[in-house]
Design a protein around this motif. Structure first.
Motif, PDB file in Angstrom:
ATOM      1  N   PRO A 180       0.774  -1.246  -0.048  1.00  0.00           N
ATOM      2  CA  PRO A 180      -0.016   0.005   0.033  1.00  0.00           C
ATOM      3  C   PRO A 180       0.967   1.294  -0.132  1.00  0.00           C
ATOM      4  O   PRO A 180       0.454   2.309  -0.456  1.00  0.00           O
ATOM      5  N   ASP A 181       2.192   1.271   0.322  1.00  0.00           N
ATOM      6  CA  ASP A 181       2.812   2.593   0.421  1.00  0.00           C
ATOM      7  C   ASP A 181       3.789   2.709  -0.524  1.00  0.00           C
ATOM      8  O   ASP A 181       4.986   3.106  -0.374  1.00  0.00           O
ATOM      9  N   LEU A 182       3.516   2.275  -1.765  1.00  0.00           N
ATOM     10  CA  LEU A 182       4.326   2.103  -2.866  1.00  0.00           C
ATOM     11  C   LEU A 182       4.482   3.501  -3.392  1.00  0.00           C
ATOM     12  O   LEU A 182       5.571   3.879  -4.065  1.00  0.00           O
ATOM     13  N   GLY A 183       3.443   4.404  -3.402  1.00  0.00           N
ATOM     14  CA  GLY A 183       3.694   5.627  -3.971  1.00  0.00           C
ATOM     15  C   GLY A 183       3.900   5.618  -5.575  1.00  0.00           C
ATOM     16  O   GLY A 183       3.231   4.993  -6.238  1.00  0.00           O
ATOM     17  N   THR A 184       4.772   6.748  -6.064  1.00  0.00           N
ATOM     18  CA  THR A 184       4.639   7.003  -7.235  1.00  0.00           C
ATOM     19  C   THR A 184       5.744   5.730  -7.747  1.00  0.00           C
ATOM     20  O   THR A 184       5.856   5.830  -9.282  1.00  0.00           O
ATOM     21  N   LEU A 185       6.209   4.857  -6.823  1.00  0.00           N
ATOM     22  CA  LEU A 185       6.983   3.902  -7.636  1.00  0.00           C
ATOM     23  C   LEU A 185       6.115   2.654  -8.219  1.00  0.00           C
ATOM     24  O   LEU A 185       6.457   2.103  -9.362  1.00  0.00           O
ATOM     25  N   ARG A 186       4.796   2.942  -7.835  1.00  0.00           N
ATOM     26  CA  ARG A 186       3.912   2.069  -8.747  1.00  0.00           C
ATOM     27  C   ARG A 186       3.765   2.179 -10.190  1.00  0.00           C
ATOM     28  O   ARG A 186       3.746   1.148 -10.949  1.00  0.00           O
ATOM     29  N   ILE A 187       4.152   3.411 -10.752  1.00  0.00           N
ATOM     30  CA  ILE A 187       4.063   3.612 -12.077  1.00  0.00           C
ATOM     31  C   ILE A 187       5.314   2.965 -12.574  1.00  0.00           C
ATOM     32  O   ILE A 187       5.033   2.212 -13.795  1.00  0.00           O
ATOM     33  N   ASP A 188       6.397   2.818 -12.083  1.00  0.00           N
ATOM     34  CA  ASP A 188       7.633   2.007 -12.628  1.00  0.00           C
ATOM     35  C   ASP A 188       7.350   0.767 -12.692  1.00  0.00           C
ATOM     36  O   ASP A 188       7.889   0.119 -13.436  1.00  0.00           O
ATOM     37  N   VAL A 189       6.738   0.275 -11.493  1.00  0.00           N
ATOM     38  CA  VAL A 189       6.469  -1.338 -11.584  1.00  0.00           C
ATOM     39  C   VAL A 189       5.754  -1.824 -12.472  1.00  0.00           C
ATOM     40  O   VAL A 189       5.930  -2.735 -13.237  1.00  0.00           O
ATOM     41  N   ASN A 190       4.449  -0.740 -12.553  1.00  0.00           N
ATOM     42  CA  ASN A 190       3.792  -1.265 -13.859  1.00  0.00           C
ATOM     43  C   ASN A 190       4.211  -1.236 -14.997  1.00  0.00           C
ATOM     44  O   ASN A 190       3.887  -2.222 -15.917  1.00  0.00           O
ATOM     45  N   GLN A 191       5.055  -0.221 -15.440  1.00  0.00           N
ATOM     46  CA  GLN A 191       5.803  -0.303 -16.708  1.00  0.00           C
ATOM     47  C   GLN A 191       6.839  -1.607 -16.745  1.00  0.00           C
ATOM     48  O   GLN A 191       6.770  -2.072 -17.761  1.00  0.00           O
ATOM     49  N   ALA A 192       7.366  -1.690 -15.854  1.00  0.00           N
ATOM     50  CA  ALA A 192       8.206  -2.957 -15.684  1.00  0.00           C
ATOM     51  C   ALA A 192       7.483  -4.172 -16.263  1.00  0.00           C
ATOM     52  O   ALA A 192       7.858  -5.120 -16.762  1.00  0.00           O
ATOM     53  N   LEU A 193       6.331  -4.347 -15.574  1.00  0.00           N
ATOM     54  CA  LEU A 193       5.340  -5.606 -15.791  1.00  0.00           C
ATOM     55  C   LEU A 193       5.210  -5.652 -17.192  1.00  0.00           C
ATOM     56  O   LEU A 193       5.296  -6.707 -17.975  1.00  0.00           O
TER      57      LEU A 193
END
Length: 60
Positions: free
Chosen positions: A27-40
């Motif tokens: 839940p505390d991923l913040g803006t890093l979520r965008i990078d993780v989605n892109q990597a996926l």
């Protein structure tokens, strides 16, 4: 690079995909979520391209 080595490397990448999926659950991923989605997305594209190039190959 021979097809077997390529298959092994793609399999290793595919296994690490699960780690990114677990990371998205934080839940505390913040803006890093965008990078993780892109990597996926990029991993999925790579796996799809590999399967199109080597349709006879069995993944994990």
């Amino acid at each position: 690079m021979d097809p077997q080595t390529l298959k092994e490397r793609i399999s290793a990448i595919e296994s690490k995909r699960e780690t990114l999926l677990r990371l998205l659950e934080q839940p505390d991923l913040g803006t890093l979520r965008i990078d993780v989605n892109q990597a996926l997305e990029e991993i999925d594209d790579l796996i799809d391209e590999f399967k199109r190039t080597f349709p006879e190959s069995e993944m994990i």
